[in-house]
Design a protein around this motif. Structure first.
Motif, short mmCIF file in Angstrom:
data_model
loop_
_atom_site.label_atom_id
_atom_site.label_comp_id
_atom_site.label_asym_id
_atom_site.label_seq_id
_atom_site.Cartn_x
_atom_site.Cartn_y
_atom_site.Cartn_z
N PRO A 102 -31.22 41.13 88.31
CA PRO A 102 -30.27 40.28 87.59
C PRO A 102 -30.81 38.91 87.22
N SER A 133 -33.29 44.12 81.92
CA SER A 133 -32.69 43.36 83.01
C SER A 133 -32.00 44.37 83.93
N ASP A 139 -31.10 47.22 86.12
CA ASP A 139 -31.72 48.54 86.25
C ASP A 139 -31.95 49.12 84.87
N VAL A 161 -29.30 51.70 83.51
CA VAL A 161 -27.89 51.30 83.35
C VAL A 161 -27.75 50.55 82.03
N THR A 172 -28.97 46.40 89.65
CA THR A 172 -28.13 46.26 88.46
C THR A 172 -27.08 45.15 88.67
N ALA A 173 -26.61 44.58 87.54
CA ALA A 173 -25.72 43.41 87.60
C ALA A 173 -24.50 43.64 88.48
N ASN A 214 -21.22 44.09 79.35
CA ASN A 214 -21.04 43.66 77.95
C ASN A 214 -19.57 43.42 77.61
N VAL A 221 -25.31 36.05 87.50
CA VAL A 221 -25.49 36.25 88.94
C VAL A 221 -26.96 36.12 89.33
N MET A 225 -21.17 37.21 77.34
CA MET A 225 -22.19 38.26 77.44
C MET A 225 -23.05 38.15 78.70
N ARG A 226 -22.95 37.05 79.42
CA ARG A 226 -23.71 36.94 80.67
C ARG A 226 -22.83 37.25 81.88
N THR A 227 -21.65 37.82 81.63
CA THR A 227 -20.69 38.09 82.70
C THR A 227 -20.55 39.59 82.93
N1 SAH Z 1 -29.51 47.04 82.56
C1 SAH Z 1 -28.66 45.91 82.89
C2 SAH Z 1 -27.42 45.87 82.01
C3 SAH Z 1 -27.70 45.62 80.54
S1 SAH Z 1 -26.24 45.41 79.60
C4 SAH Z 1 -28.28 45.98 84.37
O1 SAH Z 1 -28.54 47.01 85.01
O2 SAH Z 1 -27.75 44.99 84.88
C5 SAH Z 1 -26.10 43.63 79.61
C6 SAH Z 1 -24.87 43.22 80.45
O3 SAH Z 1 -25.22 43.26 81.83
C7 SAH Z 1 -24.37 41.82 80.23
O4 SAH Z 1 -23.50 41.73 79.10
C8 SAH Z 1 -23.60 41.57 81.52
O5 SAH Z 1 -22.34 42.25 81.50
C9 SAH Z 1 -24.48 42.28 82.53
N2 SAH Z 1 -25.44 41.39 83.20
C10 SAH Z 1 -26.78 41.45 83.15
N3 SAH Z 1 -27.34 40.51 83.96
C11 SAH Z 1 -26.30 39.84 84.53
C12 SAH Z 1 -26.22 38.77 85.48
N4 SAH Z 1 -27.32 38.18 85.99
N5 SAH Z 1 -24.99 38.35 85.84
C13 SAH Z 1 -23.87 38.92 85.34
N6 SAH Z 1 -23.90 39.95 84.45
C14 SAH Z 1 -25.10 40.39 84.05
#
Ligand code: SAH
Length: 243
Positions: A12, A80, A82, A85, A113-114, A163, A196, A218-220
């Motif tokens: 993340p 980012s 996993d 995912v 993953t997030a 997302n 996060v 989009m970062r949530t």
């Molecule tokens: N493959 C990534 C997801 C990609 S889709 C994973 O496994 O985390 C992108 C979405 O992931 C973002 O819109 C948000 O909903 C989430 N995301 C990714 N990094 C994040 C983080 N550090 N904190 C919160 N949400 C995150």
């Protein structure tokens, strides 16, 4: 030396959440491919070529990685969280299906993953059965999102939403919140976990009755509990058993 493609999850954000296997793959790579903000997390070094690209070019990016591996390069596609995912691992296999010639050596390296990093920061809201839903309607119609929301609520699953909201889709998340309010009621805990494990991290816990669309971007990643999810002190958790 023969080439390969590794699809690696960078986690993340925090350096400590990058696995040793991913670090080793990055150390051996000749080429890094991926969405610009993810490639920006890789330290440049001699002998390493960075190929940042726009987010909408997933299949093209995957073909490029296969092409380079076929010519002997050692390519890491970075995602980012996993890579399996809502990310590049599936795109690579889609490109492989259309690939002529011998497939290069491929490996997928998981990452945190997030939703799991967010759940840990908030407590244990995913401690019982749960599901993950991507709220972007770029790759599927909103009607399918709505169907899955209603069925997940009916099955009393906790839910994690990726997302949730973007400038291109300002209204979808408001619809999602009103469907959840209708199906789960106003007292259901909801967590907005932003950025996060980065210095910008912000975790907001509230209820569906109090939740507002602007709490997400989009970062949530957003987590909604099941009917038993509750708080203890500053923590949110879902008990291990359900009656
Ligand atoms: N493959 C990534 C997801 C990609 S889709 C994973 O496994 O985390 C992108 C979405 O992931 C973002 O819109 C948000 O909903 C989430 N995301 C990714 N990094 C994040 C983080 N550090 N904190 C919160 N949400 C995150």
């Amino acid at each position: 030396m023969s080439g390969w493609v590794i699809v690696a999850g960078l986690g993340p954000g925090a350096e400590g959440m990058v696995t040793p296997d991913v670090t080793a793959a990055l150390d051996e790579a000749t080429d890094i491919v991926g969405y610009t903000p993810y490639v920006a997390r890789i330290a440049p070094r001699p002998g390493l070529t960075l190929h940042p690209t726009d987010n909408r070019e997933e299949l093209q990016r995957a073909r490029h990685a296969l092409d380079m591996a076929a010519s002997g390069r050692r390519v890491v596609i970075v995602s980012s969280g996993d890579p399996g995912v809502f990310a590049m691992a599936s795109a690579l296999f889609e490109a492989l299906e259309a690939w002529d010639g011998p497939p290069p050596d491929i490996r997928i390296l998981p990452g945190i993953t997030a939703m799991l990093a967010a759940a840990a920061a908030a407590g244990a809201p995913l401690g019982h059965d749960f599901c993950a839903i991507n709220l972007s309607d770029n790759l599927k119609p909103f009607a399918l999102i709505e169907k899955r929301l209603r069925l997940a609520a009916e099955a009393d699953l906790a839910m994690a939403f990726y997302n949730p909201r973007s400038n291109a889709r300002p209204d979808g998340f408001a619809r999602v919140l009103s469907i959840l309010l209708e199906c789960c009621g106003p007292d259901r805990p909801i967590i907005f976990a932003r950025a996060v494990s980065t210095p910008d991290q912000r975790i907001v816990t509230t209820t569906l009755g109090q939740a507002e669309p602007k709490m997400a971007d989009m970062r949530t990643v957003v987590i909604v509990g099941n009917s038993a999810t509750r708080t203890v002190g500053r923590w949110v958790y879902t008990p291990r058993g359900m009656a």
